[in-house]
Design a protein around this motif. Sequence first.
Motif, mmCIF file in Angstrom:
data_model
loop_
_atom_site.group_PDB
_atom_site.id
_atom_site.type_symbol
_atom_site.label_atom_id
_atom_site.label_comp_id
_atom_site.label_asym_id
_atom_site.label_seq_id
_atom_site.Cartn_x
_atom_site.Cartn_y
_atom_site.Cartn_z
ATOM 1 N N PHE A 47 0.970 -1.472 -0.346
ATOM 2 C CA PHE A 47 -0.235 -0.367 -0.068
ATOM 3 C C PHE A 47 0.836 1.426 -0.446
ATOM 4 N N VAL A 48 0.656 2.721 -0.815
ATOM 5 C CA VAL A 48 1.497 3.315 -1.166
ATOM 6 C C VAL A 48 -0.039 4.850 -0.445
ATOM 7 N N GLY A 49 0.681 5.489 0.194
ATOM 8 C CA GLY A 49 -0.168 6.264 0.705
ATOM 9 C C GLY A 49 0.451 7.475 -0.029
ATOM 10 N N THR A 50 -0.562 8.343 -0.579
ATOM 11 C CA THR A 50 0.505 9.691 -1.128
ATOM 12 C C THR A 50 -1.076 11.078 -1.086
ATOM 13 N N VAL A 51 -0.004 12.567 -0.692
ATOM 14 C CA VAL A 51 -0.277 13.389 -0.793
ATOM 15 C C VAL A 51 -1.484 13.538 -2.167
ATOM 16 N N ARG A 52 -2.203 14.295 -1.683
ATOM 17 C CA ARG A 52 -3.575 14.284 -2.309
ATOM 18 C C ARG A 52 -3.697 16.259 -2.335
ATOM 19 N N ASN A 53 -4.197 16.648 -3.657
ATOM 20 C CA ASN A 53 -4.506 17.883 -3.472
ATOM 21 C C ASN A 53 -5.734 18.338 -3.030
ATOM 22 N N HIS A 54 -6.285 17.925 -2.503
ATOM 23 C CA HIS A 54 -7.704 18.274 -1.258
ATOM 24 C C HIS A 54 -8.024 17.134 -0.483
ATOM 25 N N ASP A 55 -9.154 17.765 0.472
ATOM 26 C CA ASP A 55 -9.604 17.469 1.632
ATOM 27 C C ASP A 55 -10.791 17.364 2.311
ATOM 28 N N GLY A 56 -11.880 16.918 2.394
ATOM 29 C CA GLY A 56 -13.209 17.197 2.824
ATOM 30 C C GLY A 56 -13.540 18.927 1.935
ATOM 31 N N GLY A 57 -13.305 18.680 0.849
ATOM 32 C CA GLY A 57 -13.596 19.130 -0.292
ATOM 33 C C GLY A 57 -13.082 20.794 -0.897
ATOM 34 N N ALA A 58 -12.092 20.719 0.121
ATOM 35 C CA ALA A 58 -11.261 21.641 0.415
ATOM 36 C C ALA A 58 -10.450 21.679 -0.011
ATOM 37 N N ALA A 92 7.233 -4.561 5.893
ATOM 38 C CA ALA A 92 7.909 -3.324 6.064
ATOM 39 C C ALA A 92 7.036 -1.992 6.530
ATOM 40 N N ALA A 93 7.108 -1.041 6.674
ATOM 41 C CA ALA A 93 6.585 0.156 6.491
ATOM 42 C C ALA A 93 7.363 0.956 7.190
ATOM 43 N N ILE A 94 7.064 1.954 6.246
ATOM 44 C CA ILE A 94 8.158 3.690 5.832
ATOM 45 C C ILE A 94 6.138 5.017 6.186
ATOM 46 N N HIS A 95 7.684 6.128 7.389
ATOM 47 C CA HIS A 95 6.229 7.048 6.909
ATOM 48 C C HIS A 95 6.912 8.297 7.129
ATOM 49 N N ARG A 96 6.851 9.240 5.859
ATOM 50 C CA ARG A 96 7.656 9.829 5.827
ATOM 51 C C ARG A 96 6.750 11.659 6.431
ATOM 52 N N ILE A 102 2.131 17.920 -3.174
ATOM 53 C CA ILE A 102 1.156 17.220 -3.785
ATOM 54 C C ILE A 102 2.099 16.071 -4.668
ATOM 55 N N GLY A 103 1.731 14.680 -4.214
ATOM 56 C CA GLY A 103 2.341 13.277 -5.069
ATOM 57 C C GLY A 103 3.321 12.610 -4.133
ATOM 58 N N ASP A 104 3.803 13.220 -3.418
ATOM 59 C CA ASP A 104 4.740 12.633 -2.240
ATOM 60 C C ASP A 104 4.033 11.638 -1.639
ATOM 61 N N LEU A 105 5.168 10.564 -1.220
ATOM 62 C CA LEU A 105 4.302 9.417 -0.666
ATOM 63 C C LEU A 105 5.144 9.969 0.781
ATOM 64 N N ALA A 106 3.328 9.800 1.639
ATOM 65 C CA ALA A 106 3.686 9.732 2.743
ATOM 66 C C ALA A 106 3.290 8.397 3.581
#
Length: 153
Positions: A47-58, A92-96, A102-106
């Motif tokens: 699983f890869v979590g990325t920084v998205r350009n929106h949250d909660g409609g903002a 394995a797990a790594i967190h930033r 925006i788009g970076d791996l978190a």
Amino acid sequence: MAHTNDHPGEQAAADPIRLLEIRDTPLSVDEVFRAVGDAAAGGTALFVGTVRNHDGGADVDTLGYSCHPTAEAEMRRIAEKVAAEYPVRALAAIHRVGDLEIGDLAVVVAVSCPHRGEAFDACRKLIDDLKHEVPIWKHQQFADGTEEWVGSC
């Protein structure tokens, strides 16, 4: 041909936790994938979590993560729990932390198990528990000038 749980490869590895880290440098999917390689694993879930350009409609302009000093210890506790619950061959797990674009791996997590279903289930449990229990906080700044802190990533 039915499989049997008598073969050692069907069991959890003695020490399946291969990589657990919080870092302030870019994350690598390849590094995590390599860390969970195991000859007895028939399935690897990533699983890869990325920084998205929106949250909660903002619209999100910038985002930063910070963590409590106990965060890595909490990651280990959760990883050990997942490894005890599933026949994990490698995990394995790594967190930033720090400022991300925006788009970076978190976050990147992966689990390998003897079979795909176990790998999917264990990987989902790992990321869900990390998200809810590890003291990592997300600070979002929105396009309209407002900001928000979100507890446990």
